[in-house]
Scaffold this active site. Structure first.
Site, PDB file in Angstrom:
ATOM      1  N   ARG A   1       0.860  -1.191   0.000  1.00  0.00           N
ATOM      2  CA  ARG A   1       0.000   0.000   0.000  1.00  0.00           C
ATOM      3  C   ARG A   1       0.896   1.240   0.000  1.00  0.00           C
ATOM      4  NH1 ARG A   1      -2.036   3.129   4.628  1.00  0.00           N
ATOM      5  NH2 ARG A   1      -3.623   4.557   3.847  1.00  0.00           N
TER       6      ARG A   1
ATOM      7  N   HIS B   1      -2.791  11.342   0.547  1.00  0.00           N
ATOM      8  CA  HIS B   1      -2.300  11.032   1.882  1.00  0.00           C
ATOM      9  C   HIS B   1      -1.775  12.327   2.505  1.00  0.00           C
ATOM     10  CE1 HIS B   1      -0.850   7.585   4.557  1.00  0.00           C
ATOM     11  NE2 HIS B   1      -0.396   8.671   5.171  1.00  0.00           N
TER      12      HIS B   1
ATOM     13  N   ASN C   1      -6.697   9.172   2.649  1.00  0.00           N
ATOM     14  CA  ASN C   1      -6.205   8.555   3.876  1.00  0.00           C
ATOM     15  C   ASN C   1      -6.639   9.355   5.092  1.00  0.00           C
ATOM     16  OD1 ASN C   1      -4.146   6.720   5.369  1.00  0.00           O
ATOM     17  ND2 ASN C   1      -3.543   8.790   5.979  1.00  0.00           N
ATOM     18  N   GLU C   2      -7.201   8.661   6.075  1.00  0.00           N
ATOM     19  CA  GLU C   2      -7.569   9.258   7.366  1.00  0.00           C
ATOM     20  C   GLU C   2      -8.285  10.605   7.180  1.00  0.00           C
ATOM     21  OE1 GLU C   2      -4.213   9.373  10.003  1.00  0.00           O
ATOM     22  OE2 GLU C   2      -3.985   7.193  10.023  1.00  0.00           O
TER      23      GLU C   2
ATOM     24  N   ASN D   1      -7.048   2.465   9.944  1.00  0.00           N
ATOM     25  CA  ASN D   1      -5.762   2.540  10.616  1.00  0.00           C
ATOM     26  C   ASN D   1      -6.044   2.528  12.118  1.00  0.00           C
ATOM     27  OD1 ASN D   1      -4.958   2.962   7.995  1.00  0.00           O
ATOM     28  ND2 ASN D   1      -4.400   5.107   8.273  1.00  0.00           N
TER      29      ASN D   1
ATOM     30  N   TYR E   1      -4.290   2.350  16.059  1.00  0.00           N
ATOM     31  CA  TYR E   1      -3.142   2.377  16.960  1.00  0.00           C
ATOM     32  C   TYR E   1      -3.580   2.503  18.425  1.00  0.00           C
ATOM     33  CZ  TYR E   1      -0.453   3.310  12.696  1.00  0.00           C
ATOM     34  OH  TYR E   1       0.108   3.227  11.443  1.00  0.00           O
TER      35      TYR E   1
ATOM     36  N   GLU F   1      -3.333   0.157   8.315  1.00  0.00           N
ATOM     37  CA  GLU F   1      -2.169   0.496   9.140  1.00  0.00           C
ATOM     38  C   GLU F   1      -2.361  -0.054  10.547  1.00  0.00           C
ATOM     39  OE1 GLU F   1      -0.980   4.581   9.331  1.00  0.00           O
ATOM     40  OE2 GLU F   1      -1.331   4.935   7.197  1.00  0.00           O
TER      41      GLU F   1
ATOM     42  N   TRP G   1       2.222  -1.091   9.255  1.00  0.00           N
ATOM     43  CA  TRP G   1       2.886   0.203   9.132  1.00  0.00           C
ATOM     44  C   TRP G   1       4.168   0.108   9.951  1.00  0.00           C
ATOM     45  CZ3 TRP G   1       2.073   4.382   6.105  1.00  0.00           C
ATOM     46  CH2 TRP G   1       2.862   5.489   6.355  1.00  0.00           C
TER      47      TRP G   1
END
Length: 516
Positions: A100, A144, A189-190, A331, A333, A400, A443
């Site tokens: 990616r 991104h 992205n995000e 994504n 985290y 991610e 990631w």
């Protein structure tokens, strides 16, 4: 950085002799389930002013003094622009199914609209061809966080509705030029964090805000712009998706997706107020985009708290956005404890964060360094079940997921090994429970220029010594572990524990300190 040869020999020995229990194997997963790694253009390519590329808002942000916090910029980064063949070879040897990456809009179309840069076009064709030749699937993100600076200067970029037309034209070029080989497209992205960080708090490019806890923004309106930007992102995504489906999908047989940064939201207490606050936080961070994409409207709580500052969809726009996503990339985290904070709704000219009416406290684990990302696969699993229950069982890719360590800490990154073993193992449980998760991307492939850490922090499978002119890629223990897993060599929890124990016991051995 010192390289411990003896340590790696020890690890190899451990991998050979430790009995196998609770083994984790690539063969445990369905053949169609993808395993990959991720990067993005500004964080990995370098060559920032070469071959016709012009600045993006991320270049401007990094060069405006913010690099003092983030320790550098992406002018050189990992130099993948020149070393893409070597990087694809690393991916192939590791056994990745997919890579990616993102396209730099200002490398392909330097002014954001108008003429195509032939050198940029050639680079992405070369990269994609190299991937395909090695049997690696290209998963491409169009934006991104790196809008061409020319569009920001001309009309304010994402705060203007004009960006929808220019983004669609840019997407058209990408679909036309690369779509015969690229089957998975992520438009943005995000989108949620980009709107918040770039236009409310100001800690992301283009650094627009009314006020900030970190930076002094020179322009912006935190009360209205996050909502406007998110609205235009949704319209741009939907416009590009409509174009793809109308003009390309029948022939190219690809898919259009969207990406969000998602968090686990846990009520701080078991009170009804905090439980409601946790749901409200999810509506603001995730429902902000998923509700329009699935149902065609913003969440009711956002309409109430945002009032007239939250744009509305016309009927035709609602129909355009609704159903415009073939898959969602997420994504993941961190997670947060959520406390109800109704007093923020009394603030005059309040921003998006105040509209949410919550206080957030970062979730941490006992025994985990504050530097490390907590290992909480159970929270991710719960979140995935929640998304299924609210929005349906649509396809999801984990775009991610990764562990942070200090950049120069060690090649023997056992915290990252433990992290990946736990999360990849949790994907088996997710699949057995019938969730429609299609793939998992680490990631990151390399130690890239990190937005919130520059070159001080690391998420990569490969270490890059920035003092080495060749930027030689050096595999970490996590790269060995991932390669073993992808190639069906033994990787299990007991082995992970043995690696951890032996690295800890031998780290003080003088021979190891002196080995290179």
């Amino acid at each position: 950085m010192k390289v411990s040869v003896l340590m790696h020999l020890l690890v190899a020995a451990v991998l050979l002799v430790v009995p196998v229990t609770n083994a984790l194997s690539r063969d445990d997963f369905p053949p169609h389930f993808l395993f990959g790694a991720s990067t993005s253009a500004y964080q990995v390519e370098g060559a920032a002013d070469e071959d016709g590329r012009k600045p993006s808002i991320w270049d401007t942000f990094a060069h405006a003094g913010n690099a003092k916090m983030y320790s550098g910029d992406g002018d050189i980064a990992c130099d993948q622009y020149h070393q893409y063949k070597e990087d694809v070879q690393l991916m192939a040897k590791m056994g990745l199914d997919a890579y990616r990456f993102s396209i730099s809009w200002s490398r392909l179309i330097p002014d954001g609209k108008g003429p195509i840069n032939s050198k940029g076009l050639q680079y992405y064709n070369n990269l994609i061809n190299e991937l395909i030749n090695q049997g690696i699937e290209a998963h491409v993100t169009l934006h991104h966080w790196d809008l061409p600076q020319a569009l920001e200067d001309e009309y304010g970029g994402w705060v203007s509705r004009r960006v929808v037309k220019d983004f669609t034209a840019y997407a058209d070029v990408c679909f036309r030029e690369f779509g015969d080989r690229v089957k998975y497209w992520t438009t943005v992205n995000e989108g949620n964090v980009f709107a918040i960080g770039g236009y409310d708090t100001g800690f992301l490019p283009p650094q627009r805000c009314s006020h900030s806890f970190i930076f002094n923004c020179s322009q912006g309106n935190s009360s209205t712009e996050p909502y406007m930007v998110a609205h235009h992102i949704l319209l741009a995504h939907a416009s590009a998706a409509r174009l793809y489906r109308k003009k390309y999908q029948d022939k190219q047989r690809g898919f259009i997706g969207f990406n969000l940064l998602v968090f686990g939201f846990l009520p701080l207490t078991n009170t009804s107020e905090d439980i409601s606050a946790a749901q409200r936080a999810q509506d603001f961070y995730i429902g902000w985009f998923l509700n329009p994409l699935i149902f065609g409207e913003y969440p009711d709580i956002m309409k109430r708290n945002g009032g007239s500052r939250l744009p509305f969809f016309t009927k035709s726009e609602s129909n355009l956005v609704k159903g415009s996503m073939d898959f969602l990339g997420i994504n993941f985290y961190y997670s947060f404890y959520v406390k109800n904070s109704p007093g923020s709704l009394l603030i005059k000219d309040r921003d998006y964060m105040a509209d949410m009416a919550v206080e957030l406290e970062t979730f941490t684990e006992n025994g985990t360094s504050t530097y490390e990302v907590p290992i909480t696969p159970w929270i991710l699993q719960s979140l995935l079940h929640s998304l299924k229950n609210i929005y349906g069982n649509f396809p999801i890719y984990i775009h991610e997921n990764g562990q942070q360590t200090p950049r120069n800490s060690s090649l023997d990154d056992w915290p990252r090994v433990k992290f990946f073993h736990e999360y990849i193992g949790s994907m088996l449980d997710v699949l057995r429970n019938g969730l429609n998760v299609r793939g998992y991307f680490i990631w990151a492939l390399l130690d890239v220029f990190e937005l919130l850490g520059g070159y001080e922090s690391s998420y990569g499978l490969y270490y890059i010594d920035l003092k080495d002119p060749s930027l030689r890629r050096q595999p970490k223990l996590s790269a060995l572990w991932y390669s073993n897993f992808l190639n069906n060599r033994t990787t299990d929890r007991k082995i992970t524990m043995e690696i951890e124990k032996n690295v800890s016991l031998l780290s003080s051995t003088p021979l190891l300190h002196n080995a290179t």
